[in-house]
Design a protein around this motif. Structure first.
Motif, PDB file in Angstrom:
ATOM      1  N   VAL A   1       2.172   3.752  -1.736  1.00  0.00           N
ATOM      2  CA  VAL A   1       1.884   4.247  -3.078  1.00  0.00           C
ATOM      3  C   VAL A   1       3.112   4.813  -3.768  1.00  0.00           C
ATOM      4  CG1 VAL A   1       0.570   5.981  -4.352  1.00  0.00           C
ATOM      5  CG2 VAL A   1      -0.520   4.668  -2.536  1.00  0.00           C
TER       6      VAL A   1
ATOM      7  N   CYS B   1     -11.900   2.461  -8.842  1.00  0.00           N
ATOM      8  CA  CYS B   1     -10.993   2.782  -7.736  1.00  0.00           C
ATOM      9  C   CYS B   1     -11.849   3.015  -6.498  1.00  0.00           C
ATOM     10  CB  CYS B   1     -10.169   4.033  -8.047  1.00  0.00           C
ATOM     11  SG  CYS B   1      -8.980   3.842  -9.402  1.00  0.00           S
TER      12      CYS B   1
ATOM     13  N   TYR C   1      -3.638   9.034  -8.392  1.00  0.00           N
ATOM     14  CA  TYR C   1      -2.485   8.412  -7.752  1.00  0.00           C
ATOM     15  C   TYR C   1      -2.105   7.064  -8.369  1.00  0.00           C
ATOM     16  CZ  TYR C   1      -3.218  11.848  -3.998  1.00  0.00           C
ATOM     17  OH  TYR C   1      -3.356  13.011  -3.275  1.00  0.00           O
ATOM     18  N   ALA C   2      -3.078   6.326  -8.879  1.00  0.00           N
ATOM     19  CA  ALA C   2      -2.792   4.995  -9.417  1.00  0.00           C
ATOM     20  C   ALA C   2      -1.968   5.039 -10.689  1.00  0.00           C
ATOM     21  CB  ALA C   2      -4.101   4.237  -9.682  1.00  0.00           C
TER      22      ALA C   2
ATOM     23  N   GLN D   1       0.828  -1.202   0.000  1.00  0.00           N
ATOM     24  CA  GLN D   1       0.000   0.000   0.000  1.00  0.00           C
ATOM     25  C   GLN D   1       0.864   1.255   0.000  1.00  0.00           C
ATOM     26  OE1 GLN D   1      -3.579   0.031  -0.100  1.00  0.00           O
ATOM     27  NE2 GLN D   1      -2.890  -1.948  -0.839  1.00  0.00           N
TER      28      GLN D   1
ATOM     29  N   ASP E   1      -7.484   7.960  -6.191  1.00  0.00           N
ATOM     30  CA  ASP E   1      -6.672   6.984  -6.909  1.00  0.00           C
ATOM     31  C   ASP E   1      -6.839   7.067  -8.417  1.00  0.00           C
ATOM     32  OD1 ASP E   1      -5.431   5.985  -4.687  1.00  0.00           O
ATOM     33  OD2 ASP E   1      -6.851   4.355  -4.377  1.00  0.00           O
TER      34      ASP E   1
ATOM     35  N   PRO F   1       1.321  12.086  -3.772  1.00  0.00           N
ATOM     36  CA  PRO F   1       0.143  11.499  -3.120  1.00  0.00           C
ATOM     37  C   PRO F   1      -0.041  12.047  -1.709  1.00  0.00           C
ATOM     38  CG  PRO F   1       1.504   9.785  -4.131  1.00  0.00           C
ATOM     39  CD  PRO F   1       2.302  11.052  -4.165  1.00  0.00           C
TER      40      PRO F   1
ATOM     41  N   TYR G   1      -3.265  11.416   0.912  1.00  0.00           N
ATOM     42  CA  TYR G   1      -4.622  10.938   1.159  1.00  0.00           C
ATOM     43  C   TYR G   1      -5.342  11.750   2.226  1.00  0.00           C
ATOM     44  CZ  TYR G   1      -3.923   6.911  -1.862  1.00  0.00           C
ATOM     45  OH  TYR G   1      -3.701   6.108  -2.957  1.00  0.00           O
TER      46      TYR G   1
ATOM     47  N   TRP H   1      -5.756   0.066 -10.491  1.00  0.00           N
ATOM     48  CA  TRP H   1      -4.333  -0.129 -10.219  1.00  0.00           C
ATOM     49  C   TRP H   1      -3.672  -1.136 -11.161  1.00  0.00           C
ATOM     50  CZ3 TRP H   1      -1.234   2.743  -7.240  1.00  0.00           C
ATOM     51  CH2 TRP H   1      -1.827   3.577  -6.291  1.00  0.00           C
TER      52      TRP H   1
END
Length: 538
Positions: free
Chosen positions: A72, A217, A225-226, A70, A222, A261, A263, A129
């Motif tokens: 990222v 997502c 971010y993905a 996780q 994301d 990133p 969150y 992802w």
């Protein structure tokens, strides 16, 4: 990084893992896993640690261990360094792995095409992802129960479907969005010899985000971010080839992604920050072409400025901005600045929307009609739009005749197979005439035309948009939420016109637009510098 070390055992033995914390440098050879989380309520126990403590995981994870990280910011490097990425598609069932041999695909019957369609609808292919996880892979193995599919088989098969089977894939609802993105992502990060300096077909970061909008997502952040592991997501000057030439060097020299990133930030702040960063880095307004509203502007969330795209699920929509072909702002220099959440640009209004007509329907349906019945005239999307255009001109009683050529060019946004239609006008008219001969008696003009090419071009450009007509008599395409009274503007730094809605001296961005006769800088040549003014979009 944190990893789970899967301990050896027989098929029926309980799953036993040991958690480790190591650096990527000391990881040695390892395989990375790509899988779907599964139902969080459907859990089983595995054994964890040296003392084999019971630990609950989802059934999907139990079936596919070890777990993906996780972390990222390290995600890209982990999948890039993995010896192989193992894709767990789930247990084998009625949707078995189809044969993807290029020798066998020519023998596919209806049953096999439907089987392929069902296979590509598996949950794994919908997960956001996975684009990065396979796009960065040195090698990959797809597992579905006991069946296997190699990356070296998967990539050329997807390329063949994309290049040779577009009509068939549309007909059988074979969803290739994920497959195309993975292929193009992989080619950017693992270029074959001779590809390093060829930037003609590179997938830009904005195009990557736009093409991923229908992926799934769990966190809307994301949708940005993905995809930060893609070479185009690193800070660079426009056209800089270095992020592509040696992918790992981007990390070694400390090159930062275009957005870090975080969150803890709200989704609206993430999207606004990204839009600001892209505009500043690229020194243009191409990102405004990716604004796609899901509702009327009156219902738009106030925390997000109208000029910042909302990434994630939206209706089918292909942006026009950034095209080498369109130059609506001519030689105007891009001038912009930010004050709070307001975007200040330099430009001018050239027209006002008089009426709009939403274009709806699936154009590819017309590709499979073997007979033309009289009632099909009203069911054909192209015919319907043209009849509406003629009716509104008649209703206005202005004495104007419908401009058939402008209408046809508008439906395809002036493109023929992705290239300027004006470069091959005879072929374009033949394609369009072949399709519209039922309405305009264009049998002669349609000889040698390719209706398939024309309908695919219309589907690409017009689906999800509305036909617009302006007070000055221009015809064009804009987002379906455009309405009468919206203004058509040209601004410096935008390759296409923008549709804006005046609100108390400021404007809300409705959408980009294709306006036939304006796309090559014609409007700019008719105004002076004194007519340019500051336009505030909020």
């Amino acid at each position: 990084m944190r990893v789970l070390w899967l301990q050896p055992g027989e098929n029926d033995d309980p799953i036993w893992v040991r958690p480790l914390s190591i650096t990527l440098k000391d990881a040695g050879e390892f395989e990375a896993l790509s899988y779907v989380w599964g139902d969080p309520k459907n859990t089983v126990e595995i054994e964890c640690g040296a003392d084999k403590r019971p630990f609950s995981v989802t059934v999907s994870l139990r079936d596919a261990l070890p777990e993906r990280t996780q972390q990222v910011q390290m995600m890209g490097l982990i999948y890039y360094h993995a010896t192989r990425v193992v894709v767990w598609l789930g247990p084998d069932d009625t949707m078995a792995v189809p044969s993807v041999s290029l020798e066998e695909v020519s023998q596919y019957d209806t049953i096999k095409w439907k089987s392929l369609s069902a296979f590509f609808k598996r949950p794994w292919f919908e997960r956001g992802w996975v684009i990065q996880e396979i796009g960065l892979a040195n090698d990959a193995l797809f597992l579905c129960g006991d069946e296997e599919l190699l990356l070296e088989e998967y990539i050329p098969f997807v390329e063949w479907l994309t290049a040779r089977a577009q009509v068939v894939t549309n007909h059988f609802d074979i969803r290739l969005g994920t497959q195309i993105l993975i292929t193009r992502y992989w080619e950017a990060c693992r270029p074959l010899p001779g590809m390093q300096d060829d930037d003609a077909d590179r997938l830009a970061f904005l195009d990557l985000l736009a093409a991923s909008r229908l992926m799934l997502c769990s966190d809307p952040k994301d949708y940005v971010y993905a995809f930060l592991g893609h070479p185009s997501a690193f800070e660079a000057y426009p056209g800089d080839p270095t992020p592509y030439q040696d992918y790992e060097t981007n990390f070694n020299i400390g090159r930062k992604p275009i957005i870090m990133p975080n969150y803890r930030q709200s989704t609206e702040k993430v999207y606004t920050h990204l839009a600001r960063s892209v505009i500043k880095q690229m020194n243009n307004l191409d990102i405004l072409s990716h604004v796609v509203h899901k509702e009327n502007l009156e219902e738009y969330p106030t925390a997000l400025p109208s000029w910042a795209p909302r990434w994630g699920p939206c209706p089918p929509y292909t942006s026009l901005g950034g095209s080498y072909y369109y130059k609506a702002s001519g030689t105007m220099e891009p001038k912009f600045r930010f004050i709070a959440n307001q975007l200040h640009v330099r430009g001018f209004e050239f027209d006002v929307v008089e009426w709009s007509h939403e274009i709806w329907g699936v154009f590819s349906d017309g590709l499979f009609q073997t007979t033309i019945m009289p009632e099909d005239l009203l069911n054909n999307c192209v015919d319907r739009a043209y009849n509406y255009y003629k009716f509104r001109l008649w209703e206005k009683k202005c004495g104007l005749e419908p401009n058939r050529e402008a209408f046809l060019y508008t439906l395809t946004a002036g493109l023929l197979g992705g290239n300027p239609a004006e470069n091959r006008p005879e072929m374009f008219r033949a394609n369009a005439g072949f399709e519209l001969k039922r309405v305009e008696e264009l049998q002669k003009e349609g000889e040698g035309g390719n209706a398939t090419r024309f309908l695919l071009d219309v589907q690409q450009a017009a689906e999800g948009r509305a036909l617009i007509y302006t007070r000055e008599g221009y015809i064009g395409l804009a987002h379906r939420f455009v309405q009468r009274g919206d203004v058509c503007c040209v601004v410096g730094g935008a390759t296409v016109p923008l549709i804006l809605r005046p609100q108390g001296g400021r404007y809300r961005l409705v959408s980009e637009a294709y306006v036939h006769g304006i796309m090559r800088g014609e409007a700019v040549r008719e105004v002076t510098e004194k007519e340019f003014r500051n336009i505030v979009i909020y």
